[in-house]
Design an enzyme around this catalytic site. Structure first.
Site, PDB file in Angstrom:
ATOM      1  N   GLU A   1      42.445  42.343  42.689  1.00 40.97           N
ATOM      2  CA  GLU A   1      43.665  43.125  42.955  1.00 40.97           C
ATOM      3  C   GLU A   1      43.549  43.975  44.222  1.00 40.97           C
ATOM      4  O   GLU A   1      43.558  45.217  44.164  1.00 40.97           O
ATOM      5  CB  GLU A   1      44.010  44.013  41.766  1.00 40.97           C
ATOM      6  CG  GLU A   1      44.497  43.236  40.571  1.00 40.97           C
ATOM      7  CD  GLU A   1      44.941  44.133  39.416  1.00 40.97           C
ATOM      8  OE1 GLU A   1      44.580  45.322  39.407  1.00 40.97           O
ATOM      9  OE2 GLU A   1      45.620  43.621  38.520  1.00 40.97           O
TER      10      GLU A   1
ATOM     11  N   TRP B   1      46.452  52.543  30.470  1.00 47.61           N
ATOM     12  CA  TRP B   1      46.765  53.331  31.661  1.00 47.61           C
ATOM     13  C   TRP B   1      48.192  53.844  31.710  1.00 47.61           C
ATOM     14  O   TRP B   1      48.662  54.297  32.741  1.00 47.61           O
ATOM     15  CB  TRP B   1      46.441  52.536  32.927  1.00 47.61           C
ATOM     16  CG  TRP B   1      46.815  51.077  32.874  1.00 47.61           C
ATOM     17  CD1 TRP B   1      45.993  50.039  32.541  1.00 47.61           C
ATOM     18  CD2 TRP B   1      48.098  50.488  33.145  1.00 47.61           C
ATOM     19  NE1 TRP B   1      46.680  48.840  32.586  1.00 47.61           N
ATOM     20  CE2 TRP B   1      47.970  49.088  32.962  1.00 47.61           C
ATOM     21  CE3 TRP B   1      49.345  50.992  33.526  1.00 47.61           C
ATOM     22  CZ2 TRP B   1      49.033  48.204  33.135  1.00 47.61           C
ATOM     23  CZ3 TRP B   1      50.406  50.106  33.704  1.00 47.61           C
ATOM     24  CH2 TRP B   1      50.236  48.736  33.511  1.00 47.61           C
TER      25      TRP B   1
ATOM     26  N   GLU C   1      45.554  37.744  34.705  1.00 47.71           N
ATOM     27  CA  GLU C   1      45.370  38.825  33.726  1.00 47.71           C
ATOM     28  C   GLU C   1      46.701  39.149  33.079  1.00 47.71           C
ATOM     29  O   GLU C   1      47.731  39.214  33.744  1.00 47.71           O
ATOM     30  CB  GLU C   1      44.931  40.126  34.413  1.00 47.71           C
ATOM     31  CG  GLU C   1      43.535  40.166  34.957  1.00 47.71           C
ATOM     32  CD  GLU C   1      43.253  41.526  35.595  1.00 47.71           C
ATOM     33  OE1 GLU C   1      43.888  42.523  35.200  1.00 47.71           O
ATOM     34  OE2 GLU C   1      42.422  41.581  36.504  1.00 47.71           O
TER      35      GLU C   1
ATOM     36  N   HIS D   1      41.372  49.638  26.133  1.00 44.46           N
ATOM     37  CA  HIS D   1      42.232  48.522  26.556  1.00 44.46           C
ATOM     38  C   HIS D   1      42.021  47.359  25.594  1.00 44.46           C
ATOM     39  O   HIS D   1      40.895  47.044  25.217  1.00 44.46           O
ATOM     40  CB  HIS D   1      41.846  48.110  27.979  1.00 44.46           C
ATOM     41  CG  HIS D   1      42.870  47.282  28.679  1.00 44.46           C
ATOM     42  ND1 HIS D   1      43.170  45.990  28.295  1.00 44.46           N
ATOM     43  CD2 HIS D   1      43.665  47.561  29.740  1.00 44.46           C
ATOM     44  CE1 HIS D   1      44.116  45.519  29.113  1.00 44.46           C
ATOM     45  NE2 HIS D   1      44.435  46.450  29.992  1.00 44.46           N
TER      46      HIS D   1
ATOM     47  N   ARG E   1      36.370  52.696  41.113  1.00 44.62           N
ATOM     48  CA  ARG E   1      36.311  51.406  41.806  1.00 44.62           C
ATOM     49  C   ARG E   1      37.272  51.451  42.990  1.00 44.62           C
ATOM     50  O   ARG E   1      38.131  52.327  43.063  1.00 44.62           O
ATOM     51  CB  ARG E   1      36.662  50.258  40.864  1.00 44.62           C
ATOM     52  CG  ARG E   1      38.095  50.311  40.378  1.00 44.62           C
ATOM     53  CD  ARG E   1      38.438  49.128  39.473  1.00 44.62           C
ATOM     54  NE  ARG E   1      39.793  49.276  38.962  1.00 44.62           N
ATOM     55  CZ  ARG E   1      40.332  48.495  38.040  1.00 44.62           C
ATOM     56  NH1 ARG E   1      39.640  47.511  37.514  1.00 44.62           N
ATOM     57  NH2 ARG E   1      41.563  48.693  37.629  1.00 44.62           N
TER      58      ARG E   1
ATOM     59  N   GLU F   1      37.822  51.805  30.473  1.00 41.72           N
ATOM     60  CA  GLU F   1      38.818  50.909  29.865  1.00 41.72           C
ATOM     61  C   GLU F   1      38.494  50.596  28.409  1.00 41.72           C
ATOM     62  O   GLU F   1      38.878  49.554  27.885  1.00 41.72           O
ATOM     63  CB  GLU F   1      38.940  49.640  30.714  1.00 41.72           C
ATOM     64  CG  GLU F   1      39.454  50.001  32.098  1.00 41.72           C
ATOM     65  CD  GLU F   1      39.842  48.820  32.974  1.00 41.72           C
ATOM     66  OE1 GLU F   1      40.912  48.873  33.586  1.00 41.72           O
ATOM     67  OE2 GLU F   1      39.048  47.869  33.027  1.00 41.72           O
TER      68      GLU F   1
HETATM   69  C1  GLA Z   1      43.927  45.548  36.377  1.00 42.06           C
HETATM   70  C2  GLA Z   1      42.531  45.119  36.766  1.00 42.06           C
HETATM   71  C3  GLA Z   1      41.609  44.924  35.611  1.00 42.06           C
HETATM   72  C4  GLA Z   1      41.857  45.952  34.551  1.00 42.06           C
HETATM   73  C5  GLA Z   1      43.296  45.869  34.126  1.00 42.06           C
HETATM   74  C6  GLA Z   1      43.643  46.797  32.987  1.00 42.06           C
HETATM   75  O1  GLA Z   1      44.869  44.588  36.388  1.00 42.06           O
HETATM   76  O2  GLA Z   1      42.492  43.992  37.586  1.00 42.06           O
HETATM   77  O3  GLA Z   1      40.281  45.015  36.087  1.00 42.06           O
HETATM   78  O4  GLA Z   1      41.594  47.210  35.075  1.00 42.06           O
HETATM   79  O5  GLA Z   1      44.097  46.235  35.203  1.00 42.06           O
HETATM   80  O6  GLA Z   1      44.983  46.666  32.616  1.00 42.06           O
END
Ligand code: GLA
Length: 670
Positions: free
Chosen positions: A151, A317, A309, A360, A112, A357
Site C-alpha cells: 500500500e 482502525w 486484502e 483485526h 510502519r 492489529e
Molecule cells: C492495510 C494494510 C494491512 C493491514 C490492513 C488492516 O490495508 O495493507 O497491512 O494493516 O490495512 O485493515
C-alpha cells in the site's frame, strides 16, 4: 513478456505472517490452509527487521523454512519485499530518512511506512534487500508473484523535508524542460509576487500565511505520486532482473478516500493489478462501495485483477469496528469476483496475538476453528473452487464514468467557489443510481478510447486538458451521449480558468454558457421543474444561458428562478447533457434513467428488488452473478440452458432462486 499468475482458478488466501508466531504453529497453519482451500498467501510483507538484523547481514533461514513448508503443502507464495517497514537500525543510521509532515514535524520510527519517499538512503536500502531477496528466491518453486512493498503512500504519501524539496525541484525541472519562466507562467506566479528567479527558491507547499498557489499544490500532488511510483518501479526492475518471468504487483487502495496516488499512472507499471478494500462501519450499503471499488480497479487493470486484502470481520482502525452479519463475508467476496477479481485474499491468515492489529479479524480468528468466521472461510474456499472457470472473463459495460486524479485534487483545493465539493461523493452520487438500476459501468481517463461506449458520464471533471476535452466532446459529436456534471471543464491542466464563460471546456458541446456561479449553502435547496414532482437541487446552481441546448429542467425558487438547471443539446450526431445542480437522489436516478435509455444503455438484467446482477463475459459463456441483498427470497430469470456454478446444478424452467442474503453464479452458454 507476459507475466501472468500461475495459480489456477480463482486464487484464495491472505497475508500470512508466520514470523509473528512460534514455529510449532506453522504446521497447523498449513494444515488449516489446505482445509480451507487456500492456494496462495502473501508472505514477508513486514519482515525486514528479521531478515536483515544489521545493515548488509542477512538471515534468510526462517523465510527458507516458510517457503519450503508452503511448497510442500502445495500453497503458492506471493513473496513481498519488506520495504514498507524499515527496521529501527536503519533509522538510527539514517535519521535524515525519517519523513517530515507539512507542519515541519519529523515523525519517529516505531510503526510502519515512516520513511521519506525521496530519501537516497531509503532507496538504497530498499533496493538492496529487494535485490538479495529477488536473487535468492527467483527460482523458488513456491514463489509465483512479487508483492512489492505494501500500500504505497498509505501513511507517507507526502514528505516535506529538504530532501523532498530538492527532489520536487528536480521533478519540476524535468516537467518544465529546465525552463523556469515556463513554470512561472504555468503556476501564474505574477500573482501575489510569487515569481521565482532561481529553482532553489521553490519549496513544497508548506503552511503559509494565506492561500497557497493552486498550481504549486497540484504539481506537488503529482510529484508525490510519481516519487512513490519511481520507488515501485525501481524495486520492480531489480526483481525483473532476478526473475524475468515472474509477475509483480503492489496493492492499491482505490477507495478509502485514496486521493494520494494517480493510479492511472501506476496501473501500467504493474504486471497484475491488485487492490485492498475494507468496509466502513458507518456505511449501511457497503455493497455499493464494493461495486464502485471493483469497477474502478477492473478499469485500471483493463480486465481481471486480484483482491489482495479485505476483512473476514471487523477491522481495528475505525472508531467502532463492526463485525460482518450472517452471509456478509461470502457476499462481499463473491461481489468482488463479480466485478472482475480473479483472486480473493484477506488481511490476514491468523488473527494476531500482539501488535497494533491484534483486534483485526482474520481467516483464522482468536477463537480458532470453532467459530462462524472459520466455517465461512472454509465454505468460501469451496465456492471459489466452483468458480474456477470464471477466471479471465471480464466486464461488458456500455457506459463509462470519467475519473481523473488531477481533477480530484484540483476541485478540492482551497478557495473554490464552494468548499463543499468532494470528488468521490460527486462521482458516487451518479454511480449509485446506475448501480441500483443494474447498469454495468467502467471508469475511464478523460483521454481514453471511448469507442466501445454508448454513454460517457463526467459527474465531476473540474480540470481537463485540451486532449481530454477534444476526446470527450469528440465522443459526443461522433454520435455518443455525454453527460456532464456542474463545475466541470472549468480549468485546464495548470488550473487556469478557461475564459469566456463556464463550463469552459464543454460550453460548445453542451450548447450553454454560464456567466456566474451560485453555489448553495449547506442545507439550502432550490426547487426544480421539468423532472420528477417536487424535485430539488442542492450544493450548486449557476446562471446557465442556452446557446443551442434545450432546457430540460429549470429552477422554481431562489435567485435563479426560471433559469435552466438541466439541459440537453444535439451536438454533431450525438447528444450532450448538462446537469448544473445536484438533483435530489430520486430525481437524479430518473434523470439518469432517461439519459441512458435515450443512449440505448440497458441494465445487465431486470432483477427483483434487492438483487444485484453483474455479468462477467468469457469466450464461451456469460457468468451472471446474482447477489440478494434484500430481506426476501427472490427468483431471477436466466437462460434455459444455464447452470448454477456454486451448487453445480442445472437450472430448470429458466429461473433461479436466490434466497435472502444468498448468491448464485449462473453460467449462460453463448
Ligand atoms: C492495510 C494494510 C494491512 C493491514 C490492513 C488492516 O490495508 O495493507 O497491512 O494493516 O490495512 O485493515
Amino acid at each position: 513478456m507476459s507475466r501472468v499468475l500461475s495459480v489456477p482458478g480463482i486464487a484464495y488466501g491472505g497475508d500470512y505472517n508466520p514470523e509473528q508466531w512460534p514455529e510449532e504453529v506453522w504446521a497447523e497453519d498449513v494444515r488449516l490452509m489446505r482445509e480451507a482451500g487456500v492456494t496462495m498467501v502473501s508472505v514477508n510483507i513486514f519482515a525486514w527487521a528479521l531478515l536483515e538484523p544489521r545493515e548488509g547481514e542477512y538471515d534468510f533461514s526462517r523465510l527458507d523454512r516458510i517457503l519450503a513448508l508452503l511448497h510442500d503443502s502445495g500453497i503458492a507464495a506471493d513473496l513481498a519485499t519488506p520495504t514498507a517497514a524499515p527496521p529501527a537500525w536503519f533509522f538510527r543510521a539514517h535519521p535524515e530518512a525519517l519523513p517530515v509532515d507539512k507542519d515541519g514535524r519529523t515523525l519517529s520510527y516505531g510503526s510502519r511506512q515512516t520513511f521519506c519517499p525521496s530519501s537516497p538512503a531509503y532507496r538504497e536500502a530498499a533496493l538492496r534487500i529487494a535485490r538479495v531477496l529477488g536473487e535468492r528466491y527467483a527460482d523458488h518453486p513456491a514463489v509465483v508473484m512479487w508483492h512489492v512493498h505494501n500500500e504505497y503512500g498509505c501513511h507517507n504519501a507526502e514528505c516535506h523535508c529538504d530532501t523532498s524539496a530538492a527532489a520536487f525541484r528536480d521533478w519540476l525541472r524535468t516537467k518544465y524542460d529546465d525552463d523556469l519562466a515556463a513554470l512561472n507562467h504555468a503556476w501564474g506566479t505574477t500573482f501575489w509576487s510569487q515569481w521565482y528567479y532561481d529553482w532553489d527558491e521553490i519549496i513544497p507547499p508548506r503552511p503559509t500565511g494565506a492561500v497557497p498557489n493552486p498550481t504549486h499544490q497540484l504539481d506537488w500532488r503529482r510529484f508525490c505520486s510519481d516519487a512513490l511510483l519511481s520507488l515501485y518501479e525501481a524495486e520492480r526492475e531489480v526483481l525483473r532482473e532476478a526473475a524475468p518471468g515472474l509477475p509483480a504487483t503492489t496493492n492499491f487502495m482505490v477507495m478509502h478516500n485514496f486521493d494520494k496516488l494517480d493510479y492511472w499512472r501506476w496501473a501500467p507499471a504493474l504486471d497484475i493489478v491488485s487492490n485492498d478494500h475494507y468496509l466502513r462501519s458507518t456505511d449501511p450499503e457497503s455493497q455499493i462501495d464494493i461495486a464502485f471499488s471493483g469497477d474502478l480497479v477492473r478499469s485500471l487493470a483493463g480486465g481481471p485483477w486480484l483482491l489482495m486484502e479485505h476483512s473476514t470481520g471487523a477491522v481495528n482502525w475505525q472508531p467502532v469496528n463492526r463485525a460482518k452479519t450472517a452471509g456478509e463475508l461470502r457476499r462481499n467476496a463473491l461481489a468482488h469476483v463479480a466485478r472482475g477479481a480473479d483472486g480473493i485474499a484477506y488481511f490476514q491468515w491468523r488473527a494476531a496475538k500482539a501488535g497494533a492489529e491484534q483486534w483485526h479479524s482474520a481467516m483464522l480468528p482468536h477463537a480458532g476453528t470453532d467459530s462462524q468466521i472459520w466455517r465461512d472461510v472454509v465454505r468460501l474456499g469451496a465456492d471459489l473452487r466452483a468458480l474456477a472457470e470464471v477466471r479471465g472473463s471480464t466486464g461488458t459495460a456500455e457506459a463509462a464514468i470519467v475519473w481523473d486524479w488531477s481533477a480530484w485534487w484540483a476541485v478540492e483545493l482551497p478557495s473554490q467557489p464552494s468548499g463543499e465539493l468532494r470528488f468521490q461523493d460527486l462521482i458516487r452520487a451518479w454511480y449509485e443510481p446506475l448501480w441500483r438500476a443494474g447498469v454495468a459501468v467502467d471508469f475511464v481517463r478523460p483521454d481514453a478510447d471511448l469507442s466501445s461506449y454508448k454513454l460517457v458520464l463526467a459527474p465531476s471533471l473540474y480540470l481537463v486538458d485540451d486532449e481530454g476535452k477534444a476526446n470527450l466532446t469528440g465522443f459526443a459529436s461522433g454520435g455518443g451521449t455525454l453527460a456532464v456534471g456542474f463545475h466541470s471543464g472549468a480549468v485546464d491542466e495548470n488550473c487556469h480558468i478557461r475564459l469566456g464563460g463556464y463550463p469552459g471546456a464543454f460550453r460548445e458541446a453542451l450548447g450553454v454558457r454560464t456567466d456566474e456561479l451560485f453555489p448553495l449553502l449547506p442545507g439550502e435547496s432550490v426547487g426544480l421543474a421539468g423532472l420528477d414532482e417536487n424535485s430539488t437541487g442542492t450544493l450548486w446552481s449557476e446562471r446557465v444561458a442556452l446557446a443551442g441546448a434545450e432546457a430540460v429542467a429549470s429552477y422554481t425558487s431562489g435567485p435563479l428562478t426560471g433559469v435552466p438547471a438541466v439541459t440537453r443539446n444535439a451536438y454533431g450526431s450525438g447528444t450532450a447533457w448538462y446537469v448544473a445542480t445536484r438533483p435530489d437522489p430520486t430525481t437524479l436516478a430518473s434523470l439518469l434513467d432517461r439519459i441512458r435509455e435515450e443512449a440505448g444503455v440497458e441494465s445487465v438484467r431486470t432483477t427483483p428488488e434487492g438483487v444485484e446482477a453483474v455479468l462477467r463475459r468469457g469466450p464461451d459463456a456469460d457468468y451472471l452473478f446474482l447477489i440478494n441483498h434484500g430481506e426476501v427470497d427472490a427468483e431471477a430469470e436466466v437462460s434455459a440452458d444455464a447452470t448454477e456454478l456454486l451448487s453445480g446444478k442445472g437450472i430448470e424452467g429458466g429461473s433461479v432462486k436466490v434466497a435472502s442474503g444468498d448468491v448464485a453464479v449462473v453460467r449462460e452458454p453463448r
